[in-house]
Design a protein around this motif. Structure first.
Motif, short mmCIF file in Angstrom:
data_model
loop_
_atom_site.label_atom_id
_atom_site.label_comp_id
_atom_site.label_asym_id
_atom_site.label_seq_id
_atom_site.Cartn_x
_atom_site.Cartn_y
_atom_site.Cartn_z
N MET A 168 6.85 2.70 2.21
CA MET A 168 7.23 2.51 0.82
C MET A 168 6.00 2.66 -0.08
SD MET A 168 8.94 -0.78 -1.05
CE MET A 168 10.37 -0.76 -0.02
N ARG A 194 2.96 1.26 6.58
CA ARG A 194 4.29 0.80 6.18
C ARG A 194 4.40 0.87 4.66
NH1 ARG A 194 7.11 0.34 11.01
NH2 ARG A 194 5.54 -0.28 12.49
N ILE A 195 3.28 0.61 4.01
CA ILE A 195 3.27 0.72 2.55
C ILE A 195 2.02 1.48 2.09
CG2 ILE A 195 4.55 -1.42 2.15
CD1 ILE A 195 1.90 -2.70 1.27
N ALA A 241 13.99 -3.37 -1.30
CA ALA A 241 13.43 -3.12 0.04
C ALA A 241 13.99 -1.84 0.67
CB ALA A 241 13.66 -4.32 0.94
N LYS A 268 12.21 4.01 -1.46
CA LYS A 268 11.02 4.68 -0.92
C LYS A 268 9.85 4.57 -1.90
CE LYS A 268 12.79 7.96 2.35
NZ LYS A 268 14.25 7.86 2.22
N ILE A 309 10.13 -5.40 4.76
CA ILE A 309 9.98 -4.09 5.40
C ILE A 309 9.69 -4.30 6.89
CG2 ILE A 309 8.62 -1.96 5.43
CD1 ILE A 309 8.04 -2.44 2.46
#
Ligand code: ADE
Length: 228
Positions: A1, A30-31, A103, A106, A156
């Protein structure tokens, strides 16, 4: 994300992003967090981003002619158009249901204000979702943006050590109850003992006790949650 944060104070996010859960989530991809300084879009020679309000009154108002070009440029530099959130005490009150929706995204764009507020035309042009994190006034949207990110990031998969730990949170997925009391070592501290039921190892009894405590705490502290 991907989080894109538009702020006058990007430095405020640095220690937060270096904190363990966040830095691990960034490391594991993940982010991703991109910080954009709204001041970089101020065209005037003094890089002025605010001015006094028309009609008079205290404080300063964020200028439409730097905020709009900033958001428009950031928005178009991405594959997904994403969700644009503006942090303001005049926004819709943010809750766990909103967190769960975000959540799934994207790309989230967070626009932080300072001073007395945003020129109204910023909202008219950009049509952001205006979000308030509570009925109190902060010095700016930065702390509110961190609160929103923090709540979203922990949903996430792979961000928290234990994938299931956020699913038991108060307010998660329709949970209307506050969490009950928790204890850890030592068994006794200043005469206060851990409830016997937690030490006996009867898991059925423990679950029942926890459910009762959770209802009791909710009834006492947040009866509004039970009404809804
Ligand atoms: N900016 C200032 N106060 C705020 C609040 N309560 N929520 C979101 N943004 C803000």
């Amino acid at each position: 994300m991907l989080f894109e944060i538009m702020t006058l104070f990007p430095g405020m996010f640095e220690s937060y992003l270096a904190e363990s859960v966040l830095s691990r989530a960034i490391e594991r991809k993940r982010i991703e967090v991109r910080l954009h300084n709204i001041r970089d879009w101020a065209e005037n020679k003094h890089h002025k981003v605010d001015a006094s309000p028309y009609g008079g009154g205290p404080g300063m108002v964020l200028k439409v002619d730097c905020v709009v070009p900033c958001v428009e440029e950031v928005r178009k530099n991405g594959k997904e158009s994403g969700r644009l959130l503006m942090l303001t005490p005049q926004g819709k009150r943010f809750n766990q249901h909103d967190v769960e929706g975000l959540a799934q995204e994207k790309r989230i764009l967070l626009l932080c204000g300072r001073y007395e507020g945003f020129d109204e035309r910023i909202s008219q042009i950009l049509q952001p979702e205006e979000i308030s994190i509570g009925d109190y006034v902060l010095n700016g949207g930065e702390v509110a943006a961190m609160a929103v990110m923090d709540a979203v990031i922990r949903l996430i998969p792979g961000v928290l050590g234990d994938e299931f730990s956020s699913s038991l949170d108060s307010f998660s997925r329709g949970n209307r109850f506050l969490e009950g009391p928790q204890y850890t070592r030592p068994r006794e501290y200043r005469g206060l003992e851990v409830p016997e039921v937690l030490l006996e190892g009867n898991h059925g009894k423990i679950s029942l006790w926890r459910a009762e405590m959770s209802v009791e705490r909710t009834r006492k502290r947040r009866p509004d949650l039970l009404d809804s």
